[in-house]
Design an enzyme around this catalytic site. Structure first.
Site, mmCIF file in Angstrom:
data_model
loop_
_atom_site.group_PDB
_atom_site.id
_atom_site.type_symbol
_atom_site.label_atom_id
_atom_site.label_comp_id
_atom_site.label_asym_id
_atom_site.label_seq_id
_atom_site.Cartn_x
_atom_site.Cartn_y
_atom_site.Cartn_z
ATOM 1 C CG MET A 258 -4.332 20.579 49.288
ATOM 2 S SD MET A 258 -2.747 20.738 49.949
ATOM 3 C CE MET A 258 -1.849 21.265 48.430
ATOM 4 C CB CYS A 259 -6.097 19.999 43.625
ATOM 5 S SG CYS A 259 -6.572 21.509 43.165
ATOM 6 N N GLY A 260 -3.659 20.119 42.827
ATOM 7 C CA GLY A 260 -2.479 20.595 41.959
ATOM 8 C C GLY A 260 -2.258 21.973 41.865
ATOM 9 N N GLY A 262 -5.621 24.276 42.328
ATOM 10 C CA GLY A 262 -6.876 24.803 42.612
ATOM 11 C C GLY A 262 -8.021 24.539 41.891
ATOM 12 C CD1 TRP A 287 2.459 19.263 43.786
ATOM 13 C CD2 TRP A 287 2.511 19.660 46.062
ATOM 14 N NE1 TRP A 287 3.563 18.655 44.311
ATOM 15 C CE2 TRP A 287 3.739 18.850 45.745
ATOM 16 C CE3 TRP A 287 2.384 19.792 47.469
ATOM 17 C CZ2 TRP A 287 4.778 18.408 46.506
ATOM 18 C CZ3 TRP A 287 3.222 19.355 48.552
ATOM 19 C CH2 TRP A 287 4.518 18.594 48.000
#
Length: 304
Positions: A258-260, A262, A287
């Site tokens: 995951m990240c901010g 995608g 996120w």
């Protein structure tokens, strides 16, 4: 298993020269974080591109019904987007971005989701330029030089590749997230630990309880933003980063990246798959979705 392959600039140029039966189409998918106030589409038209490239906009070919940025598009939206660019099912697509490896992995992954048979990720544009390979710096008026096509993907692998919010919240609330999965977050460590604001001011920083940080910048070459070429080098790099951060990734467990929003999550997904990890999926909402949908007590700050 990755839905696309890495290709060096040299191998890409050789592929263009030797392929006689299919088109080799470069796909520029440059995208910038909104806080940078840069226009990737204008740059494509007015600055530079690999010759005969098309521009794939991840903010256009997306799930238009979702409130979250550039989520995976449905089949109809994807087919219309590919047709508008004049792409065909038998094209060999080589995806890149002008940053190096930032948004291109997201684009390559999206195209691969719809079972396009030949997708490559250029590793990478900075090395391509450094080697002196051809660039088109003429002014353009369109995002593709090809006539509109009738692209028809028939299936999406989203159900196998994407982890929905409902699954994530269930794993966290049950306490099973670390016992059953590796969850790795590609954002910078200060964002992960809630020490600096997110680029989107309406979103608090922090992380999903049970996740570990794997900042994408630390697994790319600091100068060129390229992935290590061999699987062994990539595995060593990941091992060094995780040990420095105080944890290890269990290769026997499935992994959720995951990240901010995608985008950079697909960078670490690419890295893990390149290193030999077999079961890596993406939490597409990442996120942004978690922070906006979850209760405040499910926004962790401290490393546990």
């Amino acid at each position: 298993m990755s839905l696309y392959k890495l290709i060096t600039p040299k191998k890409f140029v050789e592929l263009v020269a030797k392929e006689t039966t299919r088109r080799v189409v470069p796909v520029d998918s440059t995208w910038y974080m909104p806080n940078l106030n840069k226009d990737a589409k204008a740059e494509f038209l007015n600055v530079e591109r690999i010759p005969h490239a098309v521009y794939f906009d991840i903010d256009e070919i997306k799930d238009t019904k979702s409130p979250y940025p550039h989520m995976v598009p449905d089949l109809d939206t994807f087919n219309k987007g590919m047709s508008k660019l004049g792409l065909k099912e038998n094209d060999i697509l080589v995806v890149y971005d002008r940053i190096g490896n930032f948004s291109a992995p997201r684009c390559a992954w999206t195209i691969g989701l719809f079972e396009h048979p030949n997708v490559y990720l250029l590793n990478n544009f900075n090395l391509y330029k450094e080697a002196g390979y051809p660039l088109d710096t003429s002014k353009k008026e369109n995002f593709s030089e090809y006539s509109t096509s009738d692209y028809k993907a028939g299936y999406s692998l989203g159900i196998d590749e994407v982890v929905p919010y409902e699954n994530m919240i269930s794993l966290v609330q049950s306490g099973d997230i670390r016992s059953k999965y590796n969850v790795v977050d590609a954002r910078a460590l200060d964002r992960f630990e809630g020490k600096v604001p997110e680029p989107r001011p309406e979103i608090p920083s922090g992380h999903v309880p049970g996740a570990n940080p794997l900042p994408f910048n630390e697994i790319l070459n600091q100068k060129t933003k390229a992935f290590p070429e061999s699987a062994e080098e990539m595995a060593t790099c990941i091992d060094q980063v995780t040990k420095k951060l105080g944890y290890t990734i269990d290769p026997k467990k499935p992994t959720i990246a995951m990240c901010g929003t995608g985008v950079t999550g697909t960078i670490i997904k690419t890295a893990l798959e390149h290193a030999g990890f077999k079961m890596v999926r993406l939490y597409d909402g990442s996120w942004t979705e978690w922070a906006l949908r979850s209760n405040p007590e499910l926004i962790a700050k401290n490393r546990d």
